[in-house]
Design an enzyme around this catalytic site. Sequence first.
Site, PDB file in Angstrom:
ATOM      1  N   LYS A 128     -20.310  85.266 -52.451  1.00  0.00           N
ATOM      2  CA  LYS A 128     -20.820  84.144 -51.672  1.00  0.00           C
ATOM      3  C   LYS A 128     -21.694  83.275 -52.562  1.00  0.00           C
ATOM      4  O   LYS A 128     -22.798  83.644 -52.938  1.00  0.00           O
ATOM      5  CB  LYS A 128     -21.660  84.610 -50.483  1.00  0.00           C
ATOM      6  CG  LYS A 128     -21.839  83.447 -49.490  1.00  0.00           C
ATOM      7  CD  LYS A 128     -22.998  83.616 -48.558  1.00  0.00           C
ATOM      8  CE  LYS A 128     -24.292  83.135 -49.147  1.00  0.00           C
ATOM      9  NZ  LYS A 128     -24.311  81.693 -49.478  1.00  0.00           N
TER      10      LYS A 128
ATOM     11  N   CYS B 194     -35.813  82.122 -62.398  1.00  0.00           N
ATOM     12  CA  CYS B 194     -36.574  83.315 -62.027  1.00  0.00           C
ATOM     13  C   CYS B 194     -37.409  83.816 -63.203  1.00  0.00           C
ATOM     14  O   CYS B 194     -38.422  84.464 -63.008  1.00  0.00           O
ATOM     15  CB  CYS B 194     -35.632  84.398 -61.549  1.00  0.00           C
ATOM     16  SG  CYS B 194     -34.284  84.695 -62.701  1.00  0.00           S
TER      17      CYS B 194
ATOM     18  N   GLU C  61     -32.016  91.093 -57.704  1.00  0.00           N
ATOM     19  CA  GLU C  61     -32.647  90.308 -58.780  1.00  0.00           C
ATOM     20  C   GLU C  61     -33.429  89.210 -58.072  1.00  0.00           C
ATOM     21  O   GLU C  61     -32.827  88.300 -57.505  1.00  0.00           O
ATOM     22  CB  GLU C  61     -31.596  89.702 -59.712  1.00  0.00           C
ATOM     23  CG  GLU C  61     -30.743  90.716 -60.463  1.00  0.00           C
ATOM     24  CD  GLU C  61     -31.487  91.443 -61.570  1.00  0.00           C
ATOM     25  OE1 GLU C  61     -32.680  91.158 -61.815  1.00  0.00           O
ATOM     26  OE2 GLU C  61     -30.866  92.326 -62.195  1.00  0.00           O
TER      27      GLU C  61
ATOM     28  N   GLU D 270     -44.565  81.914 -56.815  1.00  0.00           N
ATOM     29  CA  GLU D 270     -43.453  81.336 -57.577  1.00  0.00           C
ATOM     30  C   GLU D 270     -43.206  79.912 -57.065  1.00  0.00           C
ATOM     31  O   GLU D 270     -42.812  79.726 -55.921  1.00  0.00           O
ATOM     32  CB  GLU D 270     -42.199  82.187 -57.374  1.00  0.00           C
ATOM     33  CG  GLU D 270     -41.011  81.670 -58.146  1.00  0.00           C
ATOM     34  CD  GLU D 270     -39.755  82.510 -57.942  1.00  0.00           C
ATOM     35  OE1 GLU D 270     -39.396  82.797 -56.792  1.00  0.00           O
ATOM     36  OE2 GLU D 270     -39.129  82.865 -58.962  1.00  0.00           O
TER      37      GLU D 270
END
Length: 451
Positions: A154, A263, A229, A355
């Site tokens: 996906k 990331c 992750e 973040e």
Amino acid sequence: MTTYTVINPATEKPVEDVHEATVEETDAYVERAHAAFPAWRAVPPGERAALLRRFAAVVDAHVEELAEIEVRNAGHTWGNATWEAGNVRDCLNYYSAAPERLFGRQIPVAGGIDVTFHEPLGVVAVIVPWNFPMPILGWGMAPALAAGNCVVVKPAELTPLTAIRIGELAREAGLPDGVLTIIPGKGSVVGERFVTHALVRKVAFTGSTEVGKRIMRGCADQVKRCTLELGGKSANVVFADADLRAAAGAAPYAVFDNAGQDCCARSRILVERSAYDEFLGLLQEAVQGMRVLDPADRASEMGPLISAQQRDVVQGYVDEVEVAFTGPAPDGPGYWVPPTVVLAESTEQRIWREEVFGPVVAVLPFDDEADAIAMANDTEYGLSGSIFTGDVGKALRVARGIEAGNLSVNSNSAVRYWTPFGGYKQSGLGRELGPDAPNAFTEEKNVFIAH
Ligand code: NAD
């Protein structure tokens, strides 16, 4: 029929309408993948290897086309997008060597022999975020296929186009029907169904920590394997004995690459107090010299953010702090935020802890080695980081002291397809890439044969 209109983030113009799969369509694709599995796992290792090499060659022949799609769909710079398409090819080539090397062990026992086998799981799902649509697809798909699994993918809602094209290239290369299926759609529909569908035996997820936790909870129902992750808030630690010009020249690219939507972005810079002022001067020079241009311009080093929503989220962080200096950004259409440097006031500020996922970096001084390690570790994340110093011993001590999966010394780079990648703490679970990745898509079976 629901469709999603893909928008070019550099122009804000529509690119293409993409059909979003329903739960029923997802089920049908998963069942087709399940039906393809017995024949795929039975393909002899050398033939599966040859098919993956052919897939790599077809991707290689389309690197420019894929890059061009990614520039339009994700606003990635031409340089990054061509690297990313090449990374898919390289991953396929690297893991094409795995089918013939999926070794088990022979373990000494009394009264017979004991051997182990690595057997594929069946249908495995790869859920991809919008920040690196091609590499993250490749990192999941290549070792999973090599280990004999059928793969359903996906892509992120915002960035499905390269994955769709790579699915077509797989068919062109001769991968049998149902072995690799790209299923564009919503996370709450297609992604959730991967978690709840009993025929999906593993979910390899890359994305936000919040969604990752939800997936892990969902997988628990069926004791489904998952790798996660997730997010990061990585530190770039600069000691006074480092080559400061090199460290300051590298730092912008460690956080502003892909407009900070990475990331691994080193979004906290820790500088030894005695070098703080000199480093900041050099950093300002480097940031202001960045080429923030239309991503289709081959000289561009940074493009726009992925969406208006992401730009607003990032702008929200910037609005609540004092900005020290910024780099350039184009005027006119596109979701632009300039490279932005903030001198943090405390480690409790949101800009230091959360973040941002945009081109914003916070800087703080530290006093000594122990202080640097403690500050770097003062986060729930642990994905990556850099250490700049002229002292190899110190570099190793600090690298061993920082709780993160991927560290680089006197360099930004940490992600190579042939070395393991993944997070400590809430940055993830499990490892991708490197020589062991195919094993993560297998069960280990032990067989004892009596003499
Ligand atoms: P996201 O979590 O919103 O979405 C990621 C993917 O999950 C998308 O395909 C989305 O459709 C799908 N999804 C959403 N809800 C779901 C659900 N309930 N069930 C199943 N799937 C669902 O993340 P994003 O905003 O696309 O990506 C940014 C995040 O990804 C950042 O936090 C970033 O740090 C992280 N990331 C991590 C790595 C890594 O390797 N550690 C790499 C890239 C990005």
